[in-house]
Design a protein around this motif. Structure first.
Motif, PDB file in Angstrom:
ATOM      1  N   PHE A  90     -30.547  31.900  62.558  1.00  0.00           N
ATOM      2  CA  PHE A  90     -29.868  33.154  62.215  1.00  0.00           C
ATOM      3  C   PHE A  90     -29.408  33.159  60.762  1.00  0.00           C
ATOM      4  CE2 PHE A  90     -28.783  33.088  66.922  1.00  0.00           C
ATOM      5  CZ  PHE A  90     -29.811  33.953  67.243  1.00  0.00           C
ATOM      6  N   ALA A  91     -29.028  31.996  60.253  1.00  0.00           N
ATOM      7  CA  ALA A  91     -28.565  31.923  58.869  1.00  0.00           C
ATOM      8  C   ALA A  91     -29.670  32.269  57.878  1.00  0.00           C
ATOM      9  CB  ALA A  91     -28.010  30.534  58.582  1.00  0.00           C
ATOM     10  N   ARG A  92     -30.928  32.061  58.291  1.00  0.00           N
ATOM     11  CA  ARG A  92     -32.053  32.355  57.401  1.00  0.00           C
ATOM     12  C   ARG A  92     -32.452  33.824  57.424  1.00  0.00           C
ATOM     13  NH1 ARG A  92     -33.793  27.192  59.458  1.00  0.00           N
ATOM     14  NH2 ARG A  92     -35.088  28.189  61.051  1.00  0.00           N
ATOM     15  N   MET A  93     -31.856  34.600  58.311  1.00  0.00           N
ATOM     16  CA  MET A  93     -32.227  36.002  58.432  1.00  0.00           C
ATOM     17  C   MET A  93     -31.433  36.865  57.459  1.00  0.00           C
ATOM     18  SD  MET A  93     -32.423  36.332  62.601  1.00  0.00           S
ATOM     19  CE  MET A  93     -32.834  38.087  62.549  1.00  0.00           C
ATOM     20  N   GLY A  94     -32.046  37.930  56.977  1.00  0.00           N
ATOM     21  CA  GLY A  94     -31.304  38.973  56.295  1.00  0.00           C
ATOM     22  C   GLY A  94     -31.193  38.870  54.798  1.00  0.00           C
ATOM     23  N   GLY A  95     -31.565  37.735  54.201  1.00  0.00           N
ATOM     24  CA  GLY A  95     -31.485  37.634  52.744  1.00  0.00           C
ATOM     25  C   GLY A  95     -30.057  37.768  52.249  1.00  0.00           C
ATOM     26  N   ASP A  96     -29.778  38.828  51.491  1.00  0.00           N
ATOM     27  CA  ASP A  96     -28.429  39.009  50.963  1.00  0.00           C
ATOM     28  C   ASP A  96     -27.496  39.668  51.974  1.00  0.00           C
ATOM     29  OD1 ASP A  96     -29.595  41.498  50.985  1.00  0.00           O
ATOM     30  OD2 ASP A  96     -28.947  42.059  48.965  1.00  0.00           O
ATOM     31  N   GLN A  97     -27.978  39.859  53.193  1.00  0.00           N
ATOM     32  CA  GLN A  97     -27.144  40.372  54.275  1.00  0.00           C
ATOM     33  C   GLN A  97     -26.984  39.294  55.335  1.00  0.00           C
ATOM     34  OE1 GLN A  97     -28.211  44.732  55.226  1.00  0.00           O
ATOM     35  NE2 GLN A  97     -30.136  43.822  54.587  1.00  0.00           N
ATOM     36  N   GLU A  98     -25.927  39.434  56.129  1.00  0.00           N
ATOM     37  CA  GLU A  98     -25.632  38.445  57.166  1.00  0.00           C
ATOM     38  C   GLU A  98     -25.920  39.035  58.539  1.00  0.00           C
ATOM     39  OE1 GLU A  98     -21.990  35.379  58.311  1.00  0.00           O
ATOM     40  OE2 GLU A  98     -21.553  37.225  57.217  1.00  0.00           O
ATOM     41  N   PHE A  99     -26.670  38.316  59.342  1.00  0.00           N
ATOM     42  CA  PHE A  99     -26.999  38.759  60.689  1.00  0.00           C
ATOM     43  C   PHE A  99     -25.733  38.760  61.546  1.00  0.00           C
ATOM     44  CE2 PHE A  99     -29.396  37.892  64.832  1.00  0.00           C
ATOM     45  CZ  PHE A  99     -29.861  39.192  64.937  1.00  0.00           C
ATOM     46  N   TYR A 100     -25.637  39.725  62.456  1.00  0.00           N
ATOM     47  CA  TYR A 100     -24.392  39.882  63.217  1.00  0.00           C
ATOM     48  C   TYR A 100     -24.033  38.645  64.038  1.00  0.00           C
ATOM     49  CZ  TYR A 100     -26.732  40.685  67.724  1.00  0.00           C
ATOM     50  OH  TYR A 100     -27.450  40.528  68.879  1.00  0.00           O
ATOM     51  N   VAL A 101     -25.038  37.914  64.541  1.00  0.00           N
ATOM     52  CA  VAL A 101     -24.733  36.722  65.332  1.00  0.00           C
ATOM     53  C   VAL A 101     -24.060  35.664  64.459  1.00  0.00           C
ATOM     54  CG1 VAL A 101     -25.688  34.889  66.767  1.00  0.00           C
ATOM     55  CG2 VAL A 101     -26.620  37.199  66.942  1.00  0.00           C
ATOM     56  N   SER A 102     -24.491  35.530  63.213  1.00  0.00           N
ATOM     57  CA  SER A 102     -23.812  34.622  62.287  1.00  0.00           C
ATOM     58  C   SER A 102     -22.403  35.109  61.984  1.00  0.00           C
ATOM     59  CB  SER A 102     -24.622  34.508  60.990  1.00  0.00           C
ATOM     60  OG  SER A 102     -25.910  33.980  61.237  1.00  0.00           O
ATOM     61  N   TYR A 103     -22.258  36.404  61.819  1.00  0.00           N
ATOM     62  CA  TYR A 103     -20.948  37.013  61.558  1.00  0.00           C
ATOM     63  C   TYR A 103     -19.964  36.727  62.687  1.00  0.00           C
ATOM     64  CZ  TYR A 103     -17.689  40.959  60.674  1.00  0.00           C
ATOM     65  OH  TYR A 103     -16.591  41.752  60.444  1.00  0.00           O
ATOM     66  N   PHE A 104     -20.474  36.617  63.900  1.00  0.00           N
ATOM     67  CA  PHE A 104     -19.614  36.394  65.060  1.00  0.00           C
ATOM     68  C   PHE A 104     -19.194  34.934  65.230  1.00  0.00           C
ATOM     69  CE2 PHE A 104     -21.370  40.161  67.809  1.00  0.00           C
ATOM     70  CZ  PHE A 104     -20.671  41.056  67.017  1.00  0.00           C
ATOM     71  N   GLN A 105     -19.767  34.006  64.479  1.00  0.00           N
ATOM     72  CA  GLN A 105     -19.564  32.588  64.775  1.00  0.00           C
ATOM     73  C   GLN A 105     -18.140  32.098  64.498  1.00  0.00           C
ATOM     74  OE1 GLN A 105     -21.810  30.510  66.364  1.00  0.00           O
ATOM     75  NE2 GLN A 105     -22.878  32.470  66.596  1.00  0.00           N
ATOM     76  N   GLU A 106     -17.546  32.520  63.413  1.00  0.00           N
ATOM     77  CA  GLU A 106     -16.223  31.992  63.032  1.00  0.00           C
ATOM     78  C   GLU A 106     -15.126  32.638  63.879  1.00  0.00           C
ATOM     79  OE1 GLU A 106     -13.128  32.150  59.258  1.00  0.00           O
ATOM     80  OE2 GLU A 106     -15.269  32.520  58.907  1.00  0.00           O
ATOM     81  N   PRO A 107     -14.377  31.843  64.647  1.00  0.00           N
ATOM     82  CA  PRO A 107     -13.316  32.431  65.483  1.00  0.00           C
ATOM     83  C   PRO A 107     -12.331  33.244  64.650  1.00  0.00           C
ATOM     84  CG  PRO A 107     -13.728  30.160  66.144  1.00  0.00           C
ATOM     85  CD  PRO A 107     -14.517  30.384  64.882  1.00  0.00           C
ATOM     86  N   GLY A 108     -12.058  34.444  65.135  1.00  0.00           N
ATOM     87  CA  GLY A 108     -11.083  35.310  64.490  1.00  0.00           C
ATOM     88  C   GLY A 108     -11.657  36.279  63.491  1.00  0.00           C
ATOM     89  N   ARG A 109     -12.817  35.995  62.941  1.00  0.00           N
ATOM     90  CA  ARG A 109     -13.364  36.842  61.879  1.00  0.00           C
ATOM     91  C   ARG A 109     -13.772  38.209  62.418  1.00  0.00           C
ATOM     92  NH1 ARG A 109     -18.994  35.775  58.624  1.00  0.00           N
ATOM     93  NH2 ARG A 109     -18.753  37.385  57.017  1.00  0.00           N
ATOM     94  N   ALA A 110     -14.618  38.249  63.441  1.00  0.00           N
ATOM     95  CA  ALA A 110     -15.023  39.534  63.997  1.00  0.00           C
ATOM     96  C   ALA A 110     -13.860  40.215  64.722  1.00  0.00           C
ATOM     97  CB  ALA A 110     -16.206  39.345  64.937  1.00  0.00           C
TER      98      ALA A 110
END
Length: 329
Positions: free
Chosen positions: A146-166
């Motif tokens: 997932f980290a390799r997806m999106g280039g200069d954008q972040e895939f939503y699954v990666s965005y969800f990984q850090e507790p509290g961020r989403a």
């Protein structure tokens, strides 16, 4: 052939699962069909299927997955790994006094249903998958992929990984966030082709909701329906639901022994033609002859988005009941 029976109203109950309470809604009598919802939903996602399955002669049971609704919400992040959710399903079948069940899932529920069938074929003798195709365990570590997806954008699954961020984005306005998310993945309200993809966020200071449609609900979602979903998440918070995403690497390790394994039981797939889950995973669908050798029916619904059993309830009910009727007792 099951004779349709008069359908009583749905009944709410709880059972004791491996990690506490599991809430379920039950309607009808007959062979057990377990319905497993996805993110960010609840048992209510199956409100159209419960009466239809009951009327067709089945005992339809929709649960609140661990961390959702009225089911228990363990504090530990690693309490939401796939192995635990599968054991919840097994415990539920046993608590209902049954030995076997058909399991049907949507979105994350599709993955949970597939894993249940893979790990416990003696319990789950048939499996229905909605929206998310079956892809056997294995491959690269999920967070690396997932980290390799999106280039200069972040895939939503990666965005969800850090507790509290989403949670910080969602919880100040749960109802508004859910409305936008549901609309973003619905056929009649999703962004037009060429507009920013709501599955990605800007890597610096971005939010998912920045790309959600504003001020319009999809046709399948009434204000009252939205109130039901929002009321549950306003009460529980979003962490239990998001913790499913935070266990994908643990699942990858836990299920390594099943790498490449097919699901051999009779199976059904229904996808939406406009759903990214269907289009991004087209290779997984193409591989079904090897990965789902028991596949008896596969359907792609034209003009349908992600929330398939709510966007197209009558069509999904017809396909589900027809498939269930075709299964050997």
């Amino acid at each position: 052939m099951h004779q349709p029976a008069p359908s009583a109203d749905p009944r709410h109950r709880t059972i004791e699962g491996p990690a506490g309470r599991l809430h379920l809604v039950e309607q009808g009598t007959g062979p057990l069909v377990l319905l497993v919802h996805g993110f960010p939903e609840s048992w209510y996602s199956w409100r159209h299927q419960l009466p239809a399955l009951a009327a067709a002669g089945y005992r339809a049971v929709a649960l609140d997955v661990r961390g959702y609704g009225r089911s228990s919400k363990p504090a530990a992040t690693d309490a939401y790994r796939m192995l635990d959710l599968v054991e919840d399903n097994v415990a539920l079948v046993r608590a209902l006094g049954e030995e076997r069940a058909t399991v049907v899932g949507h979105d994350w529920g599709s993955n949970i249903a597939a894993a249940s069938a893979l790990l416990h074929p003696e319990v789950f003798h048939a499996v229905g998958l909605l929206s998310v195709p079956y892809a056997p365990p294995g491959g690269p570590r999920p967070t690396d992929a997932f980290a390799r997806m999106g280039g200069d954008q972040e895939f939503y699954v990666s965005y969800f990984q850090e507790p509290g961020r989403a949670e910080a984005e969602m919880e100040p306005d749960v109802r508004g966030w859910l409305a936008g998310f549901y609309a973003a993945l619905s056929a009649d309200t999703m962004p037009d082709q060429g507009e920013p993809d709501p599955h990605f966020v800007a890597r610096t200071g971005g939010r998912l909701r920045d790309r959600f449609p504003v001020g319009k609900l999809p046709a399948w979602l009434s204000e009252d329906d939205l109130d039901v979903y929002a009321g549950e998440f306003e009460r529980t918070g979003m962490t239990g639901a998001l913790n499913r995403y935070r266990n994908m690497d643990r699942d990858w390790e836990d299920l390594a022994q099943y790498a490449g394994a097919p699901i051999k039981q009779p199976s059904l797939f229904i996808g939406g033609a406009l759903d990214a889950s269907t289009t991004w995973m087209a290779d997984a669908i193409d591989a079904y002859p090897a990965t789902l050798p028991g596949l008896t029916a596969s359907h792609i619904l034209d003009g349908c988005g992600h929330w398939i059993q709510q966007e197209r309830p009558e069509e999904v009910n017809r396909l589900l009941t027809g498939w269930l009727a075709s299964l050997q007792p």
